[in-house]
Design a protein around this motif. Structure first.
Motif, PDB file in Angstrom:
ATOM      1  N   ILE A 201       1.025   2.967  -3.447  1.00 43.57           N
ATOM      2  CA  ILE A 201      -0.137   3.313  -4.219  1.00 43.57           C
ATOM      3  C   ILE A 201       0.175   4.669  -4.608  1.00 43.57           C
ATOM      4  O   ILE A 201       0.169   5.588  -3.885  1.00 43.57           O
TER       5      ILE A 201
ATOM      6  N   VAL B 204     -10.339   3.043   0.782  1.00 43.50           N
ATOM      7  CA  VAL B 204     -11.038   3.874   0.127  1.00 43.50           C
ATOM      8  C   VAL B 204     -12.701   3.618  -0.222  1.00 43.50           C
ATOM      9  O   VAL B 204     -12.958   2.500  -0.053  1.00 43.50           O
TER      10      VAL B 204
ATOM     11  N   ASN C 223      -6.534   6.561   4.958  1.00 47.73           N
ATOM     12  CA  ASN C 223      -5.189   5.816   4.769  1.00 47.73           C
ATOM     13  C   ASN C 223      -4.570   5.066   5.932  1.00 47.73           C
ATOM     14  O   ASN C 223      -3.846   4.171   5.862  1.00 47.73           O
TER      15      ASN C 223
ATOM     16  N   ASN D 282      -2.543   6.309  -6.792  1.00 46.51           N
ATOM     17  CA  ASN D 282      -3.888   6.554  -6.835  1.00 46.51           C
ATOM     18  C   ASN D 282      -4.783   5.453  -6.755  1.00 46.51           C
ATOM     19  O   ASN D 282      -4.387   4.396  -7.101  1.00 46.51           O
ATOM     20  N   MET D 283      -6.083   5.663  -6.203  1.00 47.85           N
ATOM     21  CA  MET D 283      -6.891   4.318  -6.237  1.00 47.85           C
ATOM     22  C   MET D 283      -8.250   5.030  -7.006  1.00 47.85           C
ATOM     23  O   MET D 283      -8.586   6.226  -6.898  1.00 47.85           O
TER      24      MET D 283
ATOM     25  N   SER E 258      -5.964  -0.085  -7.979  1.00 47.29           N
ATOM     26  CA  SER E 258      -4.773   0.557  -7.529  1.00 47.29           C
ATOM     27  C   SER E 258      -4.096   0.809  -8.540  1.00 47.29           C
ATOM     28  O   SER E 258      -3.755  -0.052  -9.467  1.00 47.29           O
TER      29      SER E 258
ATOM     30  N   ASN F 163      -5.891   1.771   5.218  1.00 46.82           N
ATOM     31  CA  ASN F 163      -5.726   1.515   3.852  1.00 46.82           C
ATOM     32  C   ASN F 163      -7.169   1.180   3.159  1.00 46.82           C
ATOM     33  O   ASN F 163      -7.067   0.132   2.550  1.00 46.82           O
TER      34      ASN F 163
ATOM     35  N   ARG G  78     -10.788   8.645   1.475  1.00 44.83           N
ATOM     36  CA  ARG G  78      -9.852   7.498   2.060  1.00 44.83           C
ATOM     37  C   ARG G  78      -9.315   7.544   3.185  1.00 44.83           C
ATOM     38  O   ARG G  78      -9.494   8.596   3.941  1.00 44.83           O
TER      39      ARG G  78
ATOM     40  N   TRP H 115      -3.838   9.026  -3.528  1.00 44.47           N
ATOM     41  CA  TRP H 115      -3.429   8.226  -2.243  1.00 44.47           C
ATOM     42  C   TRP H 115      -2.883   8.927  -1.181  1.00 44.47           C
ATOM     43  O   TRP H 115      -3.250   8.919   0.088  1.00 44.47           O
TER      44      TRP H 115
ATOM     45  N   THR I 116       0.941  -1.096  -0.068  1.00 45.33           N
ATOM     46  CA  THR I 116      -0.008   0.044  -0.049  1.00 45.33           C
ATOM     47  C   THR I 116       0.944   1.350   0.006  1.00 45.33           C
ATOM     48  O   THR I 116       0.347   2.038  -0.229  1.00 45.33           O
TER      49      THR I 116
END
Length: 117
Positions: free
Chosen positions: A31, A79, A74, A33-34, A98, A77, A72, A53, A28
């Motif tokens: 990452i 979203v 964080n 962006n998601m 991801s 982890n 999100r 992210w 993670t």
């Protein structure tokens, strides 16, 4: 690798709301962006929106702008995709993905969202 698990789909009436979750595990920290995508029966996969992210900045497709919100957490982890004012045309399987580099490399299994009229 990054493992993604979506949850929160279901059946809702038009005008209603749902919140989808996407829990990430693995790399993670890498990452960028998601993203959220969706695919309706007989249609191609469609981009819904994404969130950075680190910075938390968001971008949405015109079809959902003003109705959907991506956020999100964080620390966990995770979203989220908050969907309001749902329409029957929002019916689809929703996927989170991801992006570590230039492409969305890891995908969840998808969760079904059905909006009845």
């Amino acid at each position: 690798q990054v493992q993604l698990v979506e949850s929160g789909g279901g059946l809702v009436q038009a005008g209603g709301s749902l919140r989808l979750s996407c829990a990430a595990a693995g790399r993670t920290g890498s990452i960028y962006n998601m993203g959220w995508f969706r695919q309706a029966p007989g249609k191609e996969r469609e981009f819904v929106g994404h969130i950075s992210w680190s910075a938390g900045s968001t971008y949405y497709a015109d079809s959902v702008k003003g109705r959907f919100t991506i956020s999100r957490d964080n620390a966990n982890n995770t979203v989220y995709l908050q969907m309001n004012s749902l329409k029957p045309e929002d019916t689809a399987v929703y996927y989170c993905a991801s992006r570590l580099g230039t492409q969305y490399s890891y995908w969840g299994q998808g969760t079904q969202v059905t909006v009845s009229s």
